[in-house]
Every structure is written in structure tokens, then in C-alpha cells.
Enzyme design. Structure first.
Site, PDB file in Angstrom:
ATOM      1  N   ARG A 131      18.879 -12.044 -19.356  1.00 57.07           N
ATOM      2  CA  ARG A 131      19.197 -11.084 -18.276  1.00 57.07           C
ATOM      3  C   ARG A 131      18.607  -9.695 -18.501  1.00 57.07           C
ATOM      4  O   ARG A 131      19.069  -8.712 -17.940  1.00 57.07           O
ATOM      5  CB  ARG A 131      20.710 -10.950 -18.072  1.00 57.07           C
ATOM      6  CG  ARG A 131      21.375 -12.220 -17.635  1.00 57.07           C
ATOM      7  CD  ARG A 131      22.496 -11.933 -16.656  1.00 57.07           C
ATOM      8  NE  ARG A 131      23.024 -13.159 -16.120  1.00 57.07           N
ATOM      9  CZ  ARG A 131      24.032 -13.830 -16.653  1.00 57.07           C
ATOM     10  NH1 ARG A 131      24.641 -13.374 -17.730  1.00 57.07           N
ATOM     11  NH2 ARG A 131      24.441 -14.938 -16.104  1.00 57.07           N
ATOM     12  N   LYS A 153       7.148  -2.278 -11.996  1.00 56.40           N
ATOM     13  CA  LYS A 153       6.911  -3.490 -11.197  1.00 56.40           C
ATOM     14  C   LYS A 153       6.429  -4.592 -12.129  1.00 56.40           C
ATOM     15  O   LYS A 153       5.486  -4.391 -12.902  1.00 56.40           O
ATOM     16  CB  LYS A 153       5.836  -3.235 -10.146  1.00 56.40           C
ATOM     17  CG  LYS A 153       6.351  -2.583  -8.887  1.00 56.40           C
ATOM     18  CD  LYS A 153       5.260  -2.593  -7.822  1.00 56.40           C
ATOM     19  CE  LYS A 153       5.733  -1.895  -6.573  1.00 56.40           C
ATOM     20  NZ  LYS A 153       4.659  -1.797  -5.560  1.00 56.40           N
ATOM     21  N   GLU A 195      -8.653   3.698  -8.696  1.00 57.95           N
ATOM     22  CA  GLU A 195      -7.234   4.095  -8.607  1.00 57.95           C
ATOM     23  C   GLU A 195      -7.054   5.594  -8.887  1.00 57.95           C
ATOM     24  O   GLU A 195      -6.173   6.233  -8.328  1.00 57.95           O
ATOM     25  CB  GLU A 195      -6.375   3.267  -9.581  1.00 57.95           C
ATOM     26  CG  GLU A 195      -6.260   1.795  -9.248  1.00 57.95           C
ATOM     27  CD  GLU A 195      -5.261   1.461  -8.115  1.00 57.95           C
ATOM     28  OE1 GLU A 195      -4.640   2.377  -7.562  1.00 57.95           O
ATOM     29  OE2 GLU A 195      -5.155   0.268  -7.778  1.00 57.95           O
ATOM     30  N   LYS A 234       1.780   9.558 -10.292  1.00 58.62           N
ATOM     31  CA  LYS A 234       2.534   8.302 -10.157  1.00 58.62           C
ATOM     32  C   LYS A 234       3.987   8.497 -10.607  1.00 58.62           C
ATOM     33  O   LYS A 234       4.913   7.994  -9.965  1.00 58.62           O
ATOM     34  CB  LYS A 234       1.866   7.164 -10.931  1.00 58.62           C
ATOM     35  CG  LYS A 234       2.690   5.884 -10.844  1.00 58.62           C
ATOM     36  CD  LYS A 234       1.955   4.643 -10.526  1.00 58.62           C
ATOM     37  CE  LYS A 234       2.937   3.493 -10.279  1.00 58.62           C
ATOM     38  NZ  LYS A 234       2.333   2.194 -10.280  1.00 58.62           N
ATOM     39  N   GLU A 244      10.400   1.381  -3.831  1.00 60.30           N
ATOM     40  CA  GLU A 244       9.438   1.350  -2.726  1.00 60.30           C
ATOM     41  C   GLU A 244      10.105   1.211  -1.359  1.00 60.30           C
ATOM     42  O   GLU A 244       9.725   0.377  -0.534  1.00 60.30           O
ATOM     43  CB  GLU A 244       8.425   0.203  -2.932  1.00 60.30           C
ATOM     44  CG  GLU A 244       7.162   0.426  -2.118  1.00 60.30           C
ATOM     45  CD  GLU A 244       6.036  -0.564  -2.432  1.00 60.30           C
ATOM     46  OE1 GLU A 244       5.667  -0.677  -3.611  1.00 60.30           O
ATOM     47  OE2 GLU A 244       5.545  -1.173  -1.488  1.00 60.30           O
ATOM     48  N   ARG A 248       6.997   5.539  -2.134  1.00 57.59           N
ATOM     49  CA  ARG A 248       6.157   4.756  -3.081  1.00 57.59           C
ATOM     50  C   ARG A 248       5.104   3.913  -2.354  1.00 57.59           C
ATOM     51  O   ARG A 248       4.082   3.557  -2.928  1.00 57.59           O
ATOM     52  CB  ARG A 248       7.050   3.884  -3.975  1.00 57.59           C
ATOM     53  CG  ARG A 248       6.276   3.192  -5.091  1.00 57.59           C
ATOM     54  CD  ARG A 248       7.164   2.599  -6.161  1.00 57.59           C
ATOM     55  NE  ARG A 248       6.371   1.880  -7.141  1.00 57.59           N
ATOM     56  CZ  ARG A 248       6.824   1.420  -8.292  1.00 57.59           C
ATOM     57  NH1 ARG A 248       8.093   1.595  -8.617  1.00 57.59           N
ATOM     58  NH2 ARG A 248       6.040   0.786  -9.125  1.00 57.59           N
ATOM     59  N   ASN A 252       0.005   2.253  -1.990  1.00 57.10           N
ATOM     60  CA  ASN A 252      -0.739   1.087  -1.490  1.00 57.10           C
ATOM     61  C   ASN A 252      -1.931   1.483  -0.628  1.00 57.10           C
ATOM     62  O   ASN A 252      -2.536   0.623   0.014  1.00 57.10           O
ATOM     63  CB  ASN A 252       0.199   0.177  -0.678  1.00 57.10           C
ATOM     64  CG  ASN A 252       1.275  -0.431  -1.553  1.00 57.10           C
ATOM     65  OD1 ASN A 252       1.010  -0.768  -2.706  1.00 57.10           O
ATOM     66  ND2 ASN A 252       2.482  -0.535  -1.038  1.00 57.10           N
ATOM     67  N   HIS A 255      -4.911  -0.794  -0.299  1.00 57.03           N
ATOM     68  CA  HIS A 255      -4.572  -2.075  -0.935  1.00 57.03           C
ATOM     69  C   HIS A 255      -4.487  -3.241   0.041  1.00 57.03           C
ATOM     70  O   HIS A 255      -4.731  -4.382  -0.353  1.00 57.03           O
ATOM     71  CB  HIS A 255      -3.269  -1.946  -1.732  1.00 57.03           C
ATOM     72  CG  HIS A 255      -3.478  -1.274  -3.065  1.00 57.03           C
ATOM     73  ND1 HIS A 255      -4.016  -0.015  -3.177  1.00 57.03           N
ATOM     74  CD2 HIS A 255      -3.253  -1.694  -4.336  1.00 57.03           C
ATOM     75  CE1 HIS A 255      -4.087   0.315  -4.467  1.00 57.03           C
ATOM     76  NE2 HIS A 255      -3.634  -0.684  -5.188  1.00 57.03           N
ATOM     77  N   HIS A 259      -6.785  -5.949  -1.324  1.00 57.03           N
ATOM     78  CA  HIS A 259      -6.269  -7.248  -1.812  1.00 57.03           C
ATOM     79  C   HIS A 259      -6.935  -8.404  -1.082  1.00 57.03           C
ATOM     80  O   HIS A 259      -7.248  -9.431  -1.685  1.00 57.03           O
ATOM     81  CB  HIS A 259      -4.749  -7.344  -1.595  1.00 57.03           C
ATOM     82  CG  HIS A 259      -3.955  -6.578  -2.604  1.00 57.03           C
ATOM     83  ND1 HIS A 259      -2.671  -6.138  -2.376  1.00 57.03           N
ATOM     84  CD2 HIS A 259      -4.260  -6.169  -3.865  1.00 57.03           C
ATOM     85  CE1 HIS A 259      -2.217  -5.497  -3.441  1.00 57.03           C
ATOM     86  NE2 HIS A 259      -3.159  -5.500  -4.362  1.00 57.03           N
ATOM     87  N   HIS A 272     -10.236  -5.309  -9.556  1.00 59.87           N
ATOM     88  CA  HIS A 272      -9.223  -4.768  -8.645  1.00 59.87           C
ATOM     89  C   HIS A 272      -9.592  -3.359  -8.146  1.00 59.87           C
ATOM     90  O   HIS A 272      -9.569  -3.083  -6.944  1.00 59.87           O
ATOM     91  CB  HIS A 272      -7.861  -4.753  -9.355  1.00 59.87           C
ATOM     92  CG  HIS A 272      -6.765  -4.161  -8.537  1.00 59.87           C
ATOM     93  ND1 HIS A 272      -6.229  -4.797  -7.435  1.00 59.87           N
ATOM     94  CD2 HIS A 272      -6.128  -2.972  -8.636  1.00 59.87           C
ATOM     95  CE1 HIS A 272      -5.298  -4.024  -6.910  1.00 59.87           C
ATOM     96  NE2 HIS A 272      -5.208  -2.919  -7.612  1.00 59.87           N
TER      97      HIS A 272
HETATM   98  N1  GLY Z   1       0.856  -0.258  -7.968  1.00 57.55           N
HETATM   99  C1  GLY Z   1       1.657   0.264  -6.955  1.00 57.55           C
HETATM  100  C2  GLY Z   1       3.040   0.599  -7.392  1.00 57.55           C
HETATM  101  O1  GLY Z   1       3.318   0.648  -8.568  1.00 57.55           O
HETATM  102  O2  GLY Z   1       3.887   0.820  -6.576  1.00 57.55           O
END
Ligand code: GLY
Length: 366
Positions: A131, A153, A195, A234, A244, A248, A252, A255, A259, A272
Site C-alpha cells: 500500500r 505521476k 520540455e 514545475k 491536475e 497542472r 500538457n 502533448h 503523443h 518524446h
Molecule cells: N508531465 C506532466 C505532468 O507531470 O503533469
């Protein structure tokens, strides 16, 4: 890639402010040498597990293990597959079995030593094993230093798509050693520049101006300064919106189409950061065509992105990308959250952009 990563010796500490889950992003050349000391001070763990990949272990494993021994810490290494394929349920299962073999428990800690693939899988393992156990991100690529290692993430891929299984699980710290960039091929380093430029476009015009200037002499690109500024942006965004639900989303930018390009062209054919750079060109075009961005600013965006060393990509038709755009996670209840710029240095999320407009933007790539 050899470059000028030696300008700082002082440790930079950038806070990610998330209440009890707060942590620091530490940046310093040769930080790898201090990792055992940092771990001893912070958690004094019973067993430490490094999750990494063969090539990284060959380059840095011996040194890391020696440093651990010197500090009376023991650790085990788990090596995962060397590609995006490592982010699979199968590889996840293998790693979990090894944690049981190593008699790990809730006091064990994981070190994710690698790029985004390692960080995402190791973070997911850490978030689910018993957990949730503690983990540290030790990113080794420029892309993971400025993006994926920060913000918690985690995720793995299924045949239905990328990162469709995952969690938010914040690391105890992000430990960035820019010396790792020395052992990366230059294309791999340059891919991270996409990025870095993104942070200027979405949040900070002064930083964008600096990056624009630095890109004129890419061999002398000041990576430490660029990493530091990117991490600050960031960290500020994640501190305000961990899950998000709003702000946040601006991360993107570029993206949705990026993507789709990556998936269509093939993950082994385009990196990427390169795909995101093309995605930002399209998103800039959409911003201008929908009157968010004026023409001068759009032209400046194009000029900056064209300074990035990008590979040629095949001509794409709308139908090539449509299936990927429709599957995008940002597509909620048929409302598409698309990120546009309303000026250089400021991004916003809008649901006013049609799928057709998104596909039309491919024109800027031809
Ligand atoms: N890579 C985008 C984020 O961390 O929200």
C-alpha cells in the site's frame, strides 16, 4: 555527451510544497556521491532497492554500491527492460516478486535510477507495494530531470494505451546530478530541450527569452541553469495543483498532438521531447488560428522551436493521428481540454478547440 556541467558545486534545493507530502528537488554535480549520506539522514532504511536498467547500472552501479558500503548501507539492484516495454504489467509483476525475494517490507525504500520509464515503473511499484513505500527519484536523462521525476505521476502501459494504469505517489526527494548527462548520446540530451522550451512558453517569458538566446549556441547550453529554472516552474505548478484538476494541465502544452505523433511514428523512431516540440508547433498554430495568440508571437514560437535539433518526420495525414487523439486522456466526457497560449509565457486550458482544428494543424508540419 561532454559539456559544461561543472559550473556549480553548491547544492540547489527547490521545494515542492504539498503539506505533509512536501519534498525537495536537489541539484548538484556529482550528487550521486552524496546519495548514501542523504538517505541515512532522511530515513535510515532497512533495505534499499535500486530499480534501474543494465546500461545505467554498468555506468554508475559500481560507484553507487561502493558509496553505500562506505556508509554501512546495503542495497539490492533490480534491472528492468531497456525500453518503453518495461512499463508493463508483466515487468511490474517481476519487480514485485523480487521485492518479496529481498524480504522487503514497509520500511524498505526504492531508488528509481534512470529516465522516465524507470521513474514511472519504480514509482508505481513504490505506490502499490504494501500500500505504498518511500521512494526517491534519481533521474539520469534531461527529460526526466526537468519533468517526469517531479510531481509524483507514476504509471504503466497496457495495450489500450500509455499510462492508463497509475497513481500519484510523491517521492521523498528528487536527486538530480547533471553529470549523468555526460554519458548520454547528444540526441538524447537535446530531446529534453523540447520540455525546457515548453516551460518558457507556458509560464515564464523571461526564461523563454533566455532559452531562445542559449539555443543559438547549443554546444554551450547552460544545462544546470536551465534545469534549475525548469524545475522551479514545475515545482510551483505541482505545488498548486498536485492532481491536475486545473493549473497542472498546462504542462500538457504540445502533448495532445505530440503523443499522437509519437504513437504514429513509433516510440523507437522519435524521442518524446522531439515529438512534443512538433506538438508545440501545432498547438501554437491552433492558438493563433483561434485568436489566443497574435501572429508576431506565433512567428516567434516557430522561430524558437526551429532552433531545436529535430529529426525529420514523415508527412502525416489527419486520419493517421485521429485514433490517438480520440484516445487521449485529456478527452473527458467528449469535452476536449486543449492547452493553448494566450501570450508567450502564459498557457490556458480551453474546451473550445474542435478535433478537426487539432488535425488541421498538421499543416504547419508540412
Ligand atoms: N508531465 C506532466 C505532468 O507531470 O503533469
Amino acid at each position: 555527451m561532454q559539456s559544461n556541467y561543472s559550473k556549480n558545486s553548491k547544492m540547489i534545493n527547490i521545494p515542492v510544497k504539498l503539506g505533509e507530502k512536501s519534498y525537495g528537488i536537489y541539484i548538484q554535480n556529482e550528487l550521486i556521491k552524496s546519495i548514501p549520506i542523504i538517505l541515512k539522514k532522511e530515513v535510515n532504511p532497512k533495505n534499499i532497492i535500486i530499480i534501474s536498467q543494465d546500461i545505467i547500472i554498468q555506468n554508475y552501479g559500481k560507484e553507487l554500491l561502493e558509496n553505500f558500503n562506505k556508509n554501512n548501507l546495503t542495497c539490492e539492484i533490480i534491472s528492468i527492460a531497456n525500453s518503453e516495454n518495461a512499463k508493463s504489467l508483466n515487468e511490474y509483476d517481476k519487480v514485485i516478486k523480487k521485492l518479496f525475494d529481498f524480504k522487503c517490507d514497509r520500511s524498505s525504500i526504492i531508488l528509481a535510477l534512470g529516465g522516465g520509464v524507470v521513474g514511472d515503473l519504480a514509482g508505481f511499484v513504490a505506490s502499490t507495494f504494501m500500500r505504498g513505500i518511500k521512494y526517491y527519484q534519481i533521474p539520469t536523462t534531461l527529460l526526466s530531470m526537468v519533468d517526469s521525476s517531479i510531481g509524483g505521476k507514476t504509471g504503466i502501459n497496457t495495450k489500450e494505451g500509455k499510462n492508463l494504469i497509475g497513481s500519484y505517489h510523491q517521492p521523498k526527494a528528487v536527486l538530480i546530478d547533471p553529470y549523468f548527462l555526460n554519458s548520454l548520446p547528444k540526441e538524447e540530451v537535446y530531446s529534453g530541450l523540447g520540455e525546457i522550451v515548453k516551460y518558457g512558453f507556458i509560464k515564464n517569458i523571461e526564461f523563454l527569452e533566455k532559452v531562445d538566446y542559449w539555443l543559438d549556441d547549443i554546444k554551450n547550453f547552460p544545462f544546470i541553469e536551465a534545469i534549475t529554472e525548469s524545475c522551479k516552474i514545475k515545482a510551483e505548478i505541482v505545488s498548486k495543483d498536485e492532481m491536475e484538476s486545473g493549473l497542472r494541465r498546462i504542462l500538457n502544452f504540445g502533448h495532445t498532438i505530440g503523443h499522437a505523433i509519437e504513437a504514429h511514428v513509433g516510440y523507437n523512431k522519435i524521442r518524446h521531447g522531439e515529438a512534443i516540440a512538433y506538438g508545440m508547433l501545432c498547438a501554437g498554430w491552433i492558438s493563433e488560428k483561434n485568436n489566443f495568440l497574435n501572429l508576431n508571437e506565433f512567428e516567434k514560437l516557430v522561430k524558437i522551436i526551429k532552433k531545436l535539433p529535430l529529426p525529420k518526420i514523415p508527412q502525416m495525414q489527419k486520419d493517421d493521428l485521429l485514433p490517438y487523439i480520440l484516445k487521449d486522456k485529456k478527452n473527458e466526457k467528449n469535452k476536449f481540454n486543449f492547452i493553448v497560449l494566450d501570450k508567450l509565457g502564459n498557457a490556458i486550458s480551453t474546451d473550445k478547440i474542435s478535433i478537426n482544428k487539432i488535425l488541421e494543424s498538421l499543416i504547419i508540419l508540412s
